[in-house]
Scaffold this motif. Structure first.
Motif, PDB file in Angstrom:
ATOM      1  N   LEU A 454       1.257  -1.511  -0.066  1.00 20.45           N
ATOM      2  CA  LEU A 454      -0.058  -0.212   0.375  1.00 20.45           C
ATOM      3  C   LEU A 454       1.281   1.616  -0.069  1.00 20.45           C
ATOM      4  CD1 LEU A 454      -2.487   1.423   0.487  1.00 20.45           C
ATOM      5  CD2 LEU A 454      -2.425   0.758   2.518  1.00 20.45           C
ATOM      6  N   VAL A 455       2.245   0.920   0.761  1.00 21.35           N
ATOM      7  CA  VAL A 455       2.434   2.513   1.050  1.00 21.35           C
ATOM      8  C   VAL A 455       3.871   2.565  -0.638  1.00 21.35           C
ATOM      9  CG1 VAL A 455       4.882   3.249   2.148  1.00 21.35           C
ATOM     10  CG2 VAL A 455       3.538   1.809   3.273  1.00 21.35           C
ATOM     11  N   GLU A 456       3.626   1.764  -1.171  1.00 18.43           N
ATOM     12  CA  GLU A 456       4.907   1.867  -2.279  1.00 18.43           C
ATOM     13  C   GLU A 456       3.346   1.657  -3.425  1.00 18.43           C
ATOM     14  OE1 GLU A 456       6.498  -1.881  -3.857  1.00 18.43           O
ATOM     15  OE2 GLU A 456       7.500  -1.605  -2.053  1.00 18.43           O
ATOM     16  N   ARG A 457       2.698   2.050  -3.659  1.00 13.21           N
ATOM     17  CA  ARG A 457       1.340   1.955  -4.553  1.00 13.21           C
ATOM     18  C   ARG A 457       1.289   3.590  -4.611  1.00 13.21           C
ATOM     19  NH1 ARG A 457      -0.659  -2.673  -3.675  1.00 13.21           N
ATOM     20  NH2 ARG A 457      -2.223  -2.151  -1.579  1.00 13.21           N
ATOM     21  N   GLU A 458       1.295   4.315  -3.413  1.00 18.26           N
ATOM     22  CA  GLU A 458       0.589   5.544  -2.464  1.00 18.26           C
ATOM     23  C   GLU A 458       2.150   6.305  -2.907  1.00 18.26           C
ATOM     24  OE1 GLU A 458      -2.442   7.258  -1.857  1.00 18.26           O
ATOM     25  OE2 GLU A 458      -2.772   5.472  -2.012  1.00 18.26           O
ATOM     26  N   THR A 459       3.440   5.773  -2.665  1.00 17.30           N
ATOM     27  CA  THR A 459       4.473   7.058  -2.823  1.00 17.30           C
ATOM     28  C   THR A 459       4.819   7.055  -4.859  1.00 17.30           C
ATOM     29  OG1 THR A 459       5.520   5.016  -3.615  1.00 17.30           O
ATOM     30  CG2 THR A 459       5.406   6.234  -0.895  1.00 17.30           C
ATOM     31  N   LEU A 460       4.030   6.010  -5.361  1.00 17.02           N
ATOM     32  CA  LEU A 460       4.094   6.005  -6.623  1.00 17.02           C
ATOM     33  C   LEU A 460       3.243   6.591  -7.600  1.00 17.02           C
ATOM     34  CD1 LEU A 460       6.305   5.084  -9.636  1.00 17.02           C
ATOM     35  CD2 LEU A 460       3.917   3.359  -9.575  1.00 17.02           C
TER      36      LEU A 460
END
Length: 840
Positions: A454-460
């Motif tokens: 979830l964090v990776e998707r949000e930062t991208l």
């Protein structure tokens, strides 16, 4: 008010001692007049003196001669109460009524019936003194005996909460009750007295009863009052009643001590109403008594001022289902932090406020959470903490002004609940990129553990958003920088998003110029040469002082030695931007080993050489650049016109150092086509004239060539010679040569402008009038080969100074004035158009 109460045995429990005071024939003194008619056994002398001081009575002027029952009934009655200790235990109450004539048939008699007790609350059965108004206990008849019995629990009068409530509903000025109560609070806790004026003492008693019921019971028992005083200014009781027609004249020293409420005429003072008073009057006389009984569970003891009572009363009222205002809630919440005397009730108050008031801010919720925890109720504490997390997280997400930064959550259960809330907000309420970034910052600061994917998707997604925004606001930029610093994975996502944008469509490299370049460092982009170059370009825009170093870093990555026009325009993007002299010097030095350079470099170097020069420092930098460009192998970089410009500038600079005569040096600067060159202009402005003044001057050559100098240089030179002539204490040979050459210039013939002629005449006049005789003799000799008449003038001036002959001095001055504007063969002017003192 007639009748007697049943008596009890003396000394049997709490009781009242009775005292009758009036003008009579039989009493304790043994003769007629005002005296105690009768008292109970054991009454002390101190008590009698106190009653006598309170018992005085003066009727209204219109009722002084009342002697019928009807008229006497119209006379004001004074129910007076005076406590003698802070608890109101030892106190005296007395009823004073006008009875008209005494036994000698004289008007002015009154009858005072007093009750005194060392335990007034117990003796009265808990009644307040005002509740004895119109009680059957009071009498107006003298006793045949001098001793009367003590009393216990005398009957109350008709005043009670219902009667007072009905009175207020009917009174046209009932809305003034909060002001009256506030004034009474002030007089109880500070100083002064409150005066109440109304049409009858019965109405006044109702006002006193309303105040007494609304006051905290301890304060009500300390409240001294008199329902009727003809001259209020002579009383120092807390509450003083009087009727229209009484004397309300207060001296200037007394006005501040008396607050007057005139209910008869509708005149009222301005009074600040504390929150407690608003709460009590909102509860009302009819409902306040149970609140006082509940309040006993919340007080610590020692409460005095309204601010001390507000929170305990509000907490008690809330426990009884009475709605609180925002001011009441704030008072209770502020009080809870120190209310350790409440024990478990502290948590109950916090829970009640939390559940009934949903508009509390974070600070108030935090105080309630602490109170619940201190009161030993973990369930309420956790319930409030959950609401606090939600409020704080939402405020931080939306960037509210009062938003607090996240703090690490150490409790596992609390962190788990906060994580679930965070995911819910991220998935539902976070509508903008900035809100999502702030939620990510919250997770970082609170040390939450959201799912990594979830964090990776949000930062991208944030990275892509930044690339799609033409100009990210400073707030978003700052917050993303903070986020990237705390989340290393964010850096990778940013690089991936940028690479994705550049590869997806042509012309996307401009996006990186708009992208916040501080988010990605050189280390993050070392595997992406193209990204690294755009990163450097963006950095050059932010840090112009580093542009030269960045340019050579880009060249190194490209594997090239010389920049081209595109790179130069990309790094120095502003249309009017060019290299400074220092930048051009650094670039030329670092390109020394480059061999052939792009032709754009030569054009940029030419613009740098010919840019504006504002001071000596700028001129030095320009000359250093020209010297660098004149070195072997570098001149080929420049266009032909630029090479010629550099050559001439360096030759002129060399002439300033090598020429041996002043006029010849000036002539070296008469190079055709250089008038608009900034470097040549700067050399003339800053260095030419000082260099000329340091060299010998050929007077004849100056005479011939000065008009060829050009107006600006000629005037600049003449002004400099004038300053040297005025400022010289002892004139060296070189300076004297310039002064002589200028003084000998012809002022006729039109070769010099008027301004130049004025300067020559000023030099002649000053030297003749103020130079030392020895220097004047030297000046005479230097001038004579070029201007004999001027030399004779200098000789005469020197002789006149030596002889002191005033006549000759006057003749000299006259000849000087007449000589202005004449030919070189006439007697030359000496002083010129105006005289100057030495040193001007």
């Amino acid at each position: 008010m007639t009748g007697r109460a049943a008596s009890g045995p003396a000394g049997a429990g709490a009781h009242f001692q009775q005292l009758y005071y009036t003008s009579c024939e039989h009493g304790l003194t043994g003769f007629s007049g005002f005296q105690f008619n009768a008292v109970s056994a054991g009454v002390s002398l101190e008590t009698r003196q106190a009653v006598e001081a309170l018992a005085g009575y003066e009727p209204p002027r219109a009722l002084v001669e009342s002697d019928t029952p009807e008229l006497l009934a119209r006379c004001p009655v004074n129910l007076c109460y005076r406590p003698y200790d802070p608890q109101g235990r030892t106190a005296t109450a007395l009823c004073v009524a006008y009875v008209g004539r005494d036994s000698a048939r004289r008007f002015g008699n009154y009858f005072a019936h007093a009750l005194h007790s060392d335990d007034f609350p117990a003796a009265g059965g808990g009644a307040l003194a005002i509740e004895l108004w119109d009680s059957p206990v009071w009498t107006r008849s003298a006793s045949p005996d001098t001793e009367i019995p003590v009393l216990a629990a005398p009957p109350r009068g008709p005043l009670d909460t219902r009667a007072v409530r009905d009175f207020l509903r009917a009174h046209p000025h009932a809305a003034r009750l909060p002001d009256l109560l506030a004034a009474v609070f002030a007089t109880l806790t500070d100083h002064g007295s409150v005066v109440v004026v109304d049409d009858s003492t019965d109405r006044i008693a109702h006002w006193f009863a309303a105040v007494s019921y609304l006051l905290p019971p301890p304060l009500a028992r300390r409240l001294s009052f008199a329902t009727y005083v003809f001259r209020p200014a002579r009383s120092r009781l807390h509450l003083i009643g009087t009727v229209p027609g009484a004397q309300l004249d207060f001296g200037t020293d007394d006005e501040a001590a008396y607050t007057v409420f005139d209910f008869s005429r509708g005149h009222f003072p301005e009074v600040a109403v504390p929150g407690l008073v608003s709460l009590l009057t909102r509860i009302g006389v009819g409902s306040v008594r149970p609140v006082w009984s509940w309040t006993a569970d919340y007080t610590r003891g020692g409460e005095e001022r309204p601010a001390d009572w507000h929170a305990p009363v509000a907490a008690a009222a809330a426990s009884g289902g009475i709605a609180l205002t925002g001011a009441d809630v704030r008072a209770v919440i502020g009080w809870l932090a120190g209310a350790d005397h409440l024990g478990p009730r502290r948590a109950a108050v916090a829970a009640d406020l939390h559940r009934k008031h949903r508009d509390l801010d974070d600070a108030q919720l935090a105080a309630l959470s602490d109170a619940a925890k201190a009161g030993g109720d973990p369930a309420v504490h956790q319930e409030i903490e959950g609401k606090l997390h939600e409020s704080r997280m939402r405020a931080y997400m939306t960037g509210a002004e009062d938003a607090a930064a996240p703090v690490p959550l150490t409790d596992p259960a609390e962190r788990e609940r906060a994580t679930a809330l965070w995911e819910r907000l991220l998935g539902g309420e976070a509508a903008t990129a900035r809100q999502r970034v702030r939620l990510l910052l919250w997770a970082l600061g609170a040390r939450l553990a959201p799912e990594p994917g979830l964090v990776e998707r949000e930062t991208l997604a944030v990275a892509r958003t930044l690339l799609g925004v033409a100009s990210p606001g400073p707030g978003l930029r700052r917050e993303v920088v903070e986020l990237v610093a705390g989340m290393p994975r964010m850096r990778e996502a940013l690089a991936e998003a940028v690479q994705e944008a550049l590869e997806g469509r042509d012309g996307q490299e401009q996006l990186f110029a708009q992208f916040p370049a501080e988010l990605l460092g050189e280390r993050d982009l070392r595997d992406h040469p193209l990204l690294l170059e755009y990163h450097w370009r963006a950095r050059a825009e932010r840090e112009p002082s580093r542009t030269v170093d960045i340019m050579f870093a880009i060249l190194e990555v490209r594997g090239r030695t010389s920049p081209d026009a595109e790179l130069l325009r990309g790094l120095w993007r502003h249309p009017s931007r060019t290299w400074t002299h220092r930048e051009a010097l650094r670039i030329a030095a670092r390109l020394a080993d480059a061999g052939q350079v792009d032709e754009a470099v030569g054009a940029w170097l030419d613009r740098a050489v010919n840019q504006r020069i504002d001071d000596e420092e700028g001129l030095s930098a320009c000359l250093a650049l020209c010297a660098e460009l004149a070195a072997p192998g570098r001149t080929a970089w420049l266009p032909p016109a630029a090479r010629e410009r550099v050559r001439i500038v360096l030759e002129l600079d060399r002439a300033l150092r090598t020429e041996r005569e002043a006029v010849a040096l000036a002539g070296a600067f008469r190079v055709s086509g250089t008038a608009t060159w900034t470097a040549v202009q700067a050399l003339k402005r800053y260095r030419l004239v000082p260099a000329m003044l340091a060299l010998p001057v050929d007077a004849g050559r100056l005479r011939d060539e000065l008009p060829e100098f050009g107006h600006s240089l000629a005037e600049h030179y003449l002004a400099a010679v004038r300053r040297a002539a005025i400022g010289a204490e002892r004139c060296d040979d070189v300076t004297l040569g310039h002064v002589a050459a200028v003084a000998a210039l012809p002022t006729a013939g039109g070769r010099l402008s008027q301004a130049q002629q004025d300067l020559v005449l000023l030099i002649r006049g000053h030297t003749a009038a103020y130079w030392r005789t020895a220097d004047l003799r030297r000046l005479e000799g230097a001038v004579r080969p070029h201007h004999p008449q001027l030399a004779d003038h200098y000789r005469d001036a020197a002789e006149a100074r030596r002889s002191g002959a005033q006549k000759l001095a006057g003749k000299v001055r006259l000849s000087l004035r007449r000589g202005r504007g004449g030919s070189p063969d006439e007697v030359p002017p000496g002083e010129g158009p105006r005289r100057e003192k030495k040193g001007r």
